[in-house]
Write a protein that holds these residues in place. Structure first.
Motif, PDB file in Angstrom:
ATOM      1  N   ASP A 151       0.805  -1.226   0.000  1.00 34.93           N
ATOM      2  CA  ASP A 151       0.000   0.000   0.000  1.00 34.93           C
ATOM      3  C   ASP A 151       0.834   1.270   0.000  1.00 34.93           C
ATOM      4  O   ASP A 151       0.406   2.286  -0.533  1.00 34.93           O
ATOM      5  CB  ASP A 151      -0.923   0.019   1.236  1.00 34.93           C
ATOM      6  CG  ASP A 151      -2.070  -0.951   1.059  1.00 34.93           C
ATOM      7  OD1 ASP A 151      -2.421  -1.232  -0.101  1.00 34.93           O
ATOM      8  OD2 ASP A 151      -2.588  -1.455   2.076  1.00 34.93           O
ATOM      9  N   LYS A 152       1.993   1.230   0.625  1.00 35.92           N
ATOM     10  CA  LYS A 152       2.736   2.471   0.804  1.00 35.92           C
ATOM     11  C   LYS A 152       3.887   2.619  -0.177  1.00 35.92           C
ATOM     12  O   LYS A 152       4.278   3.720  -0.543  1.00 35.92           O
ATOM     13  CB  LYS A 152       3.292   2.551   2.250  1.00 35.92           C
ATOM     14  CG  LYS A 152       2.213   2.572   3.326  1.00 35.92           C
ATOM     15  CD  LYS A 152       1.654   3.965   3.514  1.00 35.92           C
ATOM     16  CE  LYS A 152       0.191   3.977   3.832  1.00 35.92           C
ATOM     17  NZ  LYS A 152      -0.255   3.601   5.126  1.00 35.92           N
ATOM     18  N   VAL A 153       4.479   1.498  -0.566  1.00 34.73           N
ATOM     19  CA  VAL A 153       5.703   1.602  -1.362  1.00 34.73           C
ATOM     20  C   VAL A 153       5.453   1.289  -2.840  1.00 34.73           C
ATOM     21  O   VAL A 153       5.742   2.103  -3.720  1.00 34.73           O
ATOM     22  CB  VAL A 153       6.803   0.673  -0.809  1.00 34.73           C
ATOM     23  CG1 VAL A 153       8.080   0.836  -1.612  1.00 34.73           C
ATOM     24  CG2 VAL A 153       7.041   0.966   0.671  1.00 34.73           C
ATOM     25  N   ILE A 154       4.880   0.116  -3.112  1.00 34.04           N
ATOM     26  CA  ILE A 154       4.784  -0.293  -4.521  1.00 34.04           C
ATOM     27  C   ILE A 154       3.644   0.421  -5.225  1.00 34.04           C
ATOM     28  O   ILE A 154       3.827   1.016  -6.284  1.00 34.04           O
ATOM     29  CB  ILE A 154       4.578  -1.825  -4.623  1.00 34.04           C
ATOM     30  CG1 ILE A 154       5.685  -2.534  -3.843  1.00 34.04           C
ATOM     31  CG2 ILE A 154       4.593  -2.243  -6.086  1.00 34.04           C
ATOM     32  CD1 ILE A 154       5.578  -4.029  -3.838  1.00 34.04           C
ATOM     33  N   PHE A 155       2.447   0.362  -4.621  1.00 34.53           N
ATOM     34  CA  PHE A 155       1.294   1.027  -5.256  1.00 34.53           C
ATOM     35  C   PHE A 155       0.690   2.042  -4.292  1.00 34.53           C
ATOM     36  O   PHE A 155      -0.391   1.818  -3.749  1.00 34.53           O
ATOM     37  CB  PHE A 155       0.225  -0.007  -5.633  1.00 34.53           C
ATOM     38  CG  PHE A 155       0.701  -1.020  -6.627  1.00 34.53           C
ATOM     39  CD1 PHE A 155       1.158  -0.624  -7.887  1.00 34.53           C
ATOM     40  CD2 PHE A 155       0.685  -2.376  -6.310  1.00 34.53           C
ATOM     41  CE1 PHE A 155       1.590  -1.582  -8.797  1.00 34.53           C
ATOM     42  CE2 PHE A 155       1.117  -3.325  -7.233  1.00 34.53           C
ATOM     43  CZ  PHE A 155       1.575  -2.924  -8.475  1.00 34.53           C
ATOM     44  N   PRO A 156       1.365   3.149  -4.018  1.00 32.74           N
ATOM     45  CA  PRO A 156       0.809   4.103  -3.049  1.00 32.74           C
ATOM     46  C   PRO A 156      -0.466   4.742  -3.600  1.00 32.74           C
ATOM     47  O   PRO A 156      -0.545   5.061  -4.790  1.00 32.74           O
ATOM     48  CB  PRO A 156       1.924   5.148  -2.887  1.00 32.74           C
ATOM     49  CG  PRO A 156       2.773   5.018  -4.100  1.00 32.74           C
ATOM     50  CD  PRO A 156       2.611   3.632  -4.634  1.00 32.74           C
ATOM     51  N   GLY A 213      -5.632   6.170  -8.584  1.00 42.35           N
ATOM     52  CA  GLY A 213      -6.726   5.251  -8.896  1.00 42.35           C
ATOM     53  C   GLY A 213      -6.207   3.934  -9.438  1.00 42.35           C
ATOM     54  O   GLY A 213      -6.589   2.858  -8.969  1.00 42.35           O
ATOM     55  N   ARG A 214      -5.291   4.030 -10.416  1.00 41.49           N
ATOM     56  CA  ARG A 214      -4.756   2.815 -11.013  1.00 41.49           C
ATOM     57  C   ARG A 214      -4.029   1.976  -9.972  1.00 41.49           C
ATOM     58  O   ARG A 214      -4.138   0.751  -9.937  1.00 41.49           O
ATOM     59  CB  ARG A 214      -3.788   3.207 -12.143  1.00 41.49           C
ATOM     60  CG  ARG A 214      -3.593   2.128 -13.169  1.00 41.49           C
ATOM     61  CD  ARG A 214      -2.492   2.492 -14.131  1.00 41.49           C
ATOM     62  NE  ARG A 214      -1.213   2.555 -13.440  1.00 41.49           N
ATOM     63  CZ  ARG A 214      -0.104   3.067 -14.004  1.00 41.49           C
ATOM     64  NH1 ARG A 214      -0.156   3.584 -15.205  1.00 41.49           N
ATOM     65  NH2 ARG A 214       1.025   3.080 -13.330  1.00 41.49           N
ATOM     66  N   ASN A 215      -3.299   2.688  -9.079  1.00 40.25           N
ATOM     67  CA  ASN A 215      -2.542   1.972  -8.048  1.00 40.25           C
ATOM     68  C   ASN A 215      -3.456   1.203  -7.109  1.00 40.25           C
ATOM     69  O   ASN A 215      -3.149   0.072  -6.720  1.00 40.25           O
ATOM     70  CB  ASN A 215      -1.695   2.957  -7.239  1.00 40.25           C
ATOM     71  CG  ASN A 215      -0.383   3.245  -7.949  1.00 40.25           C
ATOM     72  OD1 ASN A 215      -0.083   2.641  -8.973  1.00 40.25           O
ATOM     73  ND2 ASN A 215       0.381   4.184  -7.414  1.00 40.25           N
ATOM     74  N   ILE A 216      -4.580   1.821  -6.723  1.00 40.09           N
ATOM     75  CA  ILE A 216      -5.497   1.128  -5.815  1.00 40.09           C
ATOM     76  C   ILE A 216      -6.007  -0.151  -6.465  1.00 40.09           C
ATOM     77  O   ILE A 216      -6.026  -1.232  -5.861  1.00 40.09           O
ATOM     78  CB  ILE A 216      -6.676   2.048  -5.426  1.00 40.09           C
ATOM     79  CG1 ILE A 216      -6.172   3.149  -4.507  1.00 40.09           C
ATOM     80  CG2 ILE A 216      -7.781   1.258  -4.742  1.00 40.09           C
ATOM     81  CD1 ILE A 216      -7.221   4.147  -4.089  1.00 40.09           C
ATOM     82  N   ASN A 217      -6.369  -0.040  -7.734  1.00 44.55           N
ATOM     83  CA  ASN A 217      -6.850  -1.225  -8.445  1.00 44.55           C
ATOM     84  C   ASN A 217      -5.797  -2.312  -8.495  1.00 44.55           C
ATOM     85  O   ASN A 217      -6.084  -3.491  -8.289  1.00 44.55           O
ATOM     86  CB  ASN A 217      -7.257  -0.852  -9.880  1.00 44.55           C
ATOM     87  CG  ASN A 217      -8.601  -0.176  -9.889  1.00 44.55           C
ATOM     88  OD1 ASN A 217      -9.327  -0.244  -8.898  1.00 44.55           O
ATOM     89  ND2 ASN A 217      -8.918   0.507 -10.984  1.00 44.55           N
ATOM     90  N   ARG A 218      -4.563  -1.901  -8.782  1.00 40.58           N
ATOM     91  CA  ARG A 218      -3.492  -2.904  -8.865  1.00 40.58           C
ATOM     92  C   ARG A 218      -3.254  -3.562  -7.519  1.00 40.58           C
ATOM     93  O   ARG A 218      -3.087  -4.772  -7.435  1.00 40.58           O
ATOM     94  CB  ARG A 218      -2.199  -2.234  -9.351  1.00 40.58           C
ATOM     95  CG  ARG A 218      -2.220  -1.996 -10.835  1.00 40.58           C
ATOM     96  CD  ARG A 218      -0.863  -1.599 -11.287  1.00 40.58           C
ATOM     97  NE  ARG A 218      -0.854  -1.369 -12.708  1.00 40.58           N
ATOM     98  CZ  ARG A 218       0.132  -0.744 -13.339  1.00 40.58           C
ATOM     99  NH1 ARG A 218       1.163  -0.291 -12.646  1.00 40.58           N
ATOM    100  NH2 ARG A 218       0.089  -0.588 -14.634  1.00 40.58           N
ATOM    101  N   ALA A 219      -3.254  -2.727  -6.465  1.00 35.79           N
ATOM    102  CA  ALA A 219      -3.030  -3.283  -5.121  1.00 35.79           C
ATOM    103  C   ALA A 219      -4.116  -4.297  -4.791  1.00 35.79           C
ATOM    104  O   ALA A 219      -3.850  -5.361  -4.235  1.00 35.79           O
ATOM    105  CB  ALA A 219      -3.022  -2.165  -4.087  1.00 35.79           C
ATOM    106  N   THR A 220      -5.356  -3.972  -5.189  1.00 36.86           N
ATOM    107  CA  THR A 220      -6.460  -4.901  -4.909  1.00 36.86           C
ATOM    108  C   THR A 220      -6.287  -6.202  -5.675  1.00 36.86           C
ATOM    109  O   THR A 220      -6.658  -7.271  -5.186  1.00 36.86           O
ATOM    110  CB  THR A 220      -7.799  -4.252  -5.316  1.00 36.86           C
ATOM    111  OG1 THR A 220      -7.808  -2.923  -4.808  1.00 36.86           O
ATOM    112  CG2 THR A 220      -8.967  -5.019  -4.751  1.00 36.86           C
ATOM    113  N   ALA A 221      -5.704  -6.101  -6.867  1.00 31.39           N
ATOM    114  CA  ALA A 221      -5.512  -7.328  -7.652  1.00 31.39           C
ATOM    115  C   ALA A 221      -4.402  -8.185  -7.066  1.00 31.39           C
ATOM    116  O   ALA A 221      -4.446  -9.416  -7.146  1.00 31.39           O
ATOM    117  CB  ALA A 221      -5.200  -6.970  -9.105  1.00 31.39           C
TER     118      ALA A 221
END
Lengths: 407, 325
Positions: B30-35, B42-50
């Protein structure tokens, strides 16, 4: 319902009686073991455990040496009490025994009924009464060791913890007494590597980590499978269901080789890992089924309020899933405690690292095959813990069985 | 280091390791790879969820992979090699097995176990479940019959060793024979029938399991069907066999297959009671006689057990998929 149709009094009686019979039939074997574990080995072979509350007729041999011979006319007379003679005095401390017969040769230990007169080998006459008093009349002066006497006595039931002490410490009563006299405490005796107490502790050592670790790993995986959406989820669940029934036998050889290659070998670490692996499918399956049944609203409102998946899991799902976690914990505990196969393969084969089941199956049954008292006590020590867990946690166990009964 | 201390350390390392892994992995994701900030929030949140599900699943998949999936393949491959494991002999081990009378006995006995134990345990369990259903002290009776479930197979074998003992002063069976005037026998040495005496130990353990599940199923039967049958004049036996049993058939099948799978794994009873002597060997105990001695043949037996289990496995997966839809 009971008073409507289809049920009459006669049938009710038949049902009650047949259930009583079934329960008794189911319990008798266990009760037999339990009772036997408190009897000493002579009593076990002399009478069935169902006769344990009654007196047993045992035969003894001793020497009539508790009284000095005295002259009476031209013959010698020895008078005393058979129960106080040196060879059997220990066995009759509590009193209450009754002599049924006696003899002077080992082949016929109870040839003469109590109270009658029997002829001894040197031509003398011996009378032994039911209360143990005896009178021996002979022409020659008896030697110092006393006359050899055999007798059969009704011995009152005697329940003892001796079997338990013997298996736990691996020392006989005499050895224990000697050690105690030498200043050893009972704890010192228990700490001996040979005793089953060591194996008992080993079983705990194997069981507890093997129960706790899979729960954590499985809980996270189960949450992902129940409440997260991702491609391949259905396939993974199917795979878990498939893995539930993989026979353990398949895993033994390759895993042992693997453990040997990476240096774990046969060790406690190895068996913890193995039990974790073998327990995981059931853990994931049970927990996933339970978690999937939790109300969707709670989880969604938490997410709307800004909780992350990690928070939803630790703050909501985990506390709510306690019943499922408890049922799996009980399953895994019973399974690892009772396991023989995995312990035989993944633990070293020296006595000091065996668990109870292996010790009983490989050691006690082999070398102590005929010593029923010892076997019964050992079995009962290993049975007591799971049965206790079973009766205190039965509610969770039943719930777990009903939630997913495949293992 | 004493095993006890080692155990405590393992628990600590295991528990804190797991929690630490999950916490740290989440944090890093959540903090480093896809903050969830910056131009691509927005894109990062989706990726983190995946990615997150795989994070949660990773330890489980890794352990399952090593401890259950790899061995299936590993055992099969190993079974194609000779005793020392250095020469490929194809189906050699299987050929030796099929020619070995010991294996044939084990296979035959195993078939007996698979037929008898699930049938007997399910049947007795069903009868007990029905009998105790309306009994005021039914729960106590059930809990006592359920109790052997907690006892290890080794413990149960010892318990029954006492029952079967040849000395009429120890074994209750021979005591009864003694009273009737028959000479004592050793039940585990009677050819063929000794198998059933061993099987009964497992029936004794598993009946409680069948009873608990079937009792819950019986309680789940809609009351109306029973009332209707009673009004139509069904007697208690018709009520049980024609109304209740058909409605819980699905559960009966589940119980049956679960016990069947268990039967194929249990080697403890034969191992402790007879050691496979007197013609009582079954596949799992037959395999143990090669364990540590001839890995090639041991794994070949294991593969045979797997093949026998396979249909049940497929059926289970089908059922699970049906439930999920």
């Amino acid at each position: 319902m009971d008073n409507i149709a289809g049920r009459n009094n006669g049938l009710k009686w038949a049902v009650n009686i047949s259930v009583v019979l079934l329960v008794v039939a189911w319990l008798i074997p266990t009760i037999g073991l339990f009772v036997s574990s408190f009897r000493d080995r002579d009593a076990i072979t002399a009478s069935g455990w169902w006769q344990a509350p009654f007196a047993v007729e045992l035969t003894f041999r001793t020497r009539a040496d508790d009284a000095e011979p005295r002259r009476d006319g031209d013959s010698w007379v020895v008078e005393g009490n058979i129960f106080q003679t040196s060879e059997v005095a220990d066995a009759f401390q509590s009193g209450g025994a009754e002599i049924t017969g006696f003899g002077v040769i080992g082949r016929e230990p109870a040839r003469f009924p109590a109270g009658t007169e029997g002829e001894t080998r040197d031509g003398g006459a011996l009378t032994v009464n039911a209360d143990g008093s005896y009178r021996y009349v002979t022409a020659e002066e008896p030697d110092d060791r006393g006359l050899r006497v055999y007798f059969a006595a009704n011995t009152p039931p005697d329940f003892t913890l001796d079997n338990y002490q013997t298996i736990l410490t691996a020392q006989t009563a005499d050895e224990r007494a000697a050690a105690r006299a030498g200043g050893a405490t009972f704890w010192d005796l228990l700490s001996d590597d040979e005793g089953v107490f060591r194996n008992f502790i080993n079983t705990f050592t194997v069981t507890i980590p093997s129960t706790i670790i899979p729960i954590l790993i499985a809980a996270f995986a189960a949450y992902a499978l129940a409440w997260m959406d991702f491609p391949g989820r259905g396939l993974l669940i199917a795979a878990i269901v498939g893995l539930l029934v993989v026979p353990l036998q398949l895993a033994l050889v390759p895993l042992l080789n693997l453990h040997n290659q990476i240096g774990i070998g046969q060790s406690f670490l190895g068996i913890w890992l193995a039990h974790t692996g073998f327990g995981l499918p059931l853990a994931i399956y049970l927990l996933r089924n339970y978690m999937a049944g939790l109300p969707r609203d709670i989880i969604e409102s938490a997410k709307v309020d800004g909780a992350t998946d990690f928070q939803v899991f630790t703050k909501i799902i985990l506390p709510l899933s306690f019943p499922a976690l408890a049922s799996f914990a009980i399953f895994q505990f019973l399974w690892t405690w009772n396991d023989l196969l995995v312990a035989k393969v993944f633990l070293p084969s020296d006595d000091a690292s065996k668990v109870m089941t292996v010790r009983i199956a490989d050691d006690l049954l082999g070398s102590r095959g005929g010593d029923w008292g010892i076997l019964a006590a050992a079995a009962f020590v290993s049975i007591a813990v799971p049965v206790l867990v079973f009766f205190t946690m039965q509610r969770y166990l039943v719930r777990g069985l009903l939630a997913g009964s495949v293992k | 280091m004493s095993p006890l201390l080692q155990g405590i350390i393992t628990i600590l390392v295991g528990v804190f390791g797991c929690v630490g892994y999950f916490y740290a992995a989440n944090l890093v994701l959540d903090k480093v790879i896809f903050p969830a900030r910056g131009p691509h929030a927005g894109r990062n949140i989706n990726r983190a969820t995946a990615v997150r599900p795989w994070l949660f699943l990773f330890p489980a998949i890794a352990i399952l992979g090593i401890y259950l999936v790899y061995p299936v393949v590993g055992s099969f491959v190993r079974s194609l090699y000779n005793r020392a494991g250095d020469e490929f002999i194809g189906a050699g081990n299987y050929a030796t097995l099929s020619g070995d009378p010991g294996f044939q006995t084990a296979l035959f006995n195993n078939a007996l176990w698979v037929l008898f134990v699930p049938a007997a345990a399910t049947f007795i369990g069903l009868v007990v479940a029905q009998l105790t259903d309306r009994l005021s002290w039914g729960n106590i009776a059930k809990s006592l019959i359920f109790m052997p479930m907690a006892i290890s197979f080794v413990g149960a074998s010892l318990i029954w060793k006492f029952v079967y003992a040849g000395d009429p002063d120890i074994g209750i069976i021979n005591a009864v024979r003694d009273v009737i005037g028959l000479s004592p026998v050793d039940p585990v040495q009677i050819p063929f029938w000794n198998n059933f005496f061993l099987m009964f130990i497992l029936v004794w353990i598993q009946t409680g399991f069948a009873m608990v599940i079937l009792s819950a199923a019986l309680r789940g039967i809609p009351e109306e069907t029973i009332e209707a049958a009673i009004i139509d004049g069904a007697n208690p036996f018709q009520l049980f066999f024609k109304i209740k049993v058909p409605q819980i058939m699905g559960t009966i099948v589940v119980v049956w297959t679960t016990i069947t799978i268990l039967v194929l794994k249990v080697f403890d009873i034969v191992y402790t009671m007879t050691g496979g002597n007197f013609g009582t060997d079954i596949l799992p105990s037959y395999m143990m006689s090669f364990m540590f001695r001839d890995d090639g043949r041991a794994t070949a037996v294991a593969v045979v057990i797997m093949v026998v289990v396979l249909p049940v496995m497929v059926w289970n997966i089908r059922q699970a998929q049906k439930e999920m839809r």
